[in-house]
Design an enzyme around this catalytic site. Sequence first.
Site, mmCIF file in Angstrom:
data_model
loop_
_atom_site.group_PDB
_atom_site.id
_atom_site.type_symbol
_atom_site.label_atom_id
_atom_site.label_comp_id
_atom_site.label_asym_id
_atom_site.label_seq_id
_atom_site.Cartn_x
_atom_site.Cartn_y
_atom_site.Cartn_z
ATOM 1 N N ARG A 62 39.810 26.397 31.448
ATOM 2 C CA ARG A 62 38.528 26.664 30.799
ATOM 3 C C ARG A 62 38.067 25.478 29.956
ATOM 4 O O ARG A 62 36.871 25.235 29.837
ATOM 5 C CB ARG A 62 38.627 27.918 29.930
ATOM 6 C CG ARG A 62 38.651 29.152 30.800
ATOM 7 C CD ARG A 62 38.552 30.406 29.985
ATOM 8 N NE ARG A 62 38.241 31.506 30.875
ATOM 9 C CZ ARG A 62 38.506 32.776 30.602
ATOM 10 N NH1 ARG A 62 39.079 33.108 29.472
ATOM 11 N NH2 ARG A 62 38.186 33.702 31.456
ATOM 12 N N LYS A 82 38.858 51.045 42.683
ATOM 13 C CA LYS A 82 38.156 52.307 42.500
ATOM 14 C C LYS A 82 36.670 52.271 42.772
ATOM 15 O O LYS A 82 35.974 51.348 42.350
ATOM 16 C CB LYS A 82 38.343 52.759 41.057
ATOM 17 C CG LYS A 82 39.745 53.167 40.703
ATOM 18 C CD LYS A 82 39.717 53.436 39.251
ATOM 19 C CE LYS A 82 40.850 54.225 38.695
ATOM 20 N NZ LYS A 82 40.644 54.271 37.236
ATOM 21 N N GLY A 89 37.407 39.244 38.790
ATOM 22 C CA GLY A 89 38.605 38.574 38.310
ATOM 23 C C GLY A 89 39.728 38.545 39.333
ATOM 24 O O GLY A 89 40.308 37.486 39.602
ATOM 25 N N GLY A 117 34.141 40.464 33.655
ATOM 26 C CA GLY A 117 33.205 41.501 33.213
ATOM 27 C C GLY A 117 31.761 41.058 33.342
ATOM 28 O O GLY A 117 30.891 41.838 33.746
#
Length: 398
Positions: free
Chosen positions: A36, A203, A355, A378
């Site tokens: 990062r 899911k 992710g 997210g």
Amino acid sequence: MAKKTIRDIELKDKKVLMRVDFNVPIQNGKISDDNRIRAALPTIEYAIEKGGKLILFSHLGRIKTEEDKAKNSLAVVATRLEELLGKKVTFIPETRGEKLEAAINNLKSGEVLMFENTRFEDLEGKKESKNDPELGKYWASLGDVFVNDAFGTAHRAHASNVGISENIEEAVAGFLLEKEINFIGGALENPERPFVAILGGAKVSDKIEVINNLLKIADKVLIGGGMAFTFYKAMGYEIGKSLLEEDKVDLAKQLLKEANGKIVLGSDVVTAKEFNKDAQPFVRKVTEIPSDELGMDIGPESVKEFAEIIKDAKTVVWNGPMGVFEFESFANGTKQVALELTKIKDHATTIIGGGDSAAAVIEFGLEDGFSHISTGGGASLEYLEGKELPGIKAVKDK
Ligand code: ADP
Ligand code: MG
């Protein structure tokens, strides 16, 4: 709407506030992965080269107690940045106050300062994470212009992104944020067609909004992973012990009906008798899943069916692995789909948002075969859901 970027504003002799994503993993006081920090270098170097007085800041971990502070100081990050930049980085272990203000006022053009973890402000009243208006205003007052290069927090309205943006004349995107907007935003707003979405992961419930949004935009939606079994159930098949969200079967039925053939599910799966890395794999037609087995991956026929659609795509967005890729025997579907996508890179835009999907592709060593791998888990999920991300919204339009 096109957003202003760091290229659009004057930086020379300006105090440039730059929000970066330096939320790196730290183990025993050492940075275990500095990707990062490396990823932010182009925007940082650009600001230095243009003669800005650079003030960097980021969050790191979560701060709930006084002890969290010691573990999550950005001091080690400043040291690593100094090594990577080959240039002095003045670290101020404060998030506000006279010492910080004096150091900023002493900065010369081309110099770099970094201040402490923005979430230190969360200890009393979650000022950073709840976008306390006084805090955003104060941080904005420390600089002349604001550059946001932290996509990973763009789905949250915090003082260090939205708060500052609202209180300063120029709020623009850095190169990393710009790339995310161009690729993900571009695919959603104006995709070259055929546009194929590939959705997987565990899911249905995690991805309902993504499915809904992409069904509106994409020409085909290929579904694999654990979530596929709720759809197979909705189609009337027996799925054995596979992952099932009973309360989502009706929704799956409705989606299949409304999708008018847009949703594509493979014709075979790889199963096992138990959820275990050493379990023996079996290839089964989806109409013939034994009652004592569970689906772990898409099967070879499904890979072929997906490949046939992928090969003509001009835009692909992929979110969610096709199987339990963490177990070698059940990683093949995810790997084959990744390989099919690398084949079309020259004439198509291929984007990974998610992710675990990104981790899978990196683990296979295939990351160079994609147009864009999103850096936000997210944030990319919410972007794909069609939501306006507050961190991006707060950047000025061109
Ligand atoms: P992403 O992070 O890319 O959005 P998700 O978090 O939705 O993806 O899902 C990733 C997880 O889904 C992985 O840990 C993977 O093991 C799991 N998964 C994929 N296929 C299956 C399956 N058939 N059964 C159970 N879990 C699955
Ligand atoms: Mg995940």
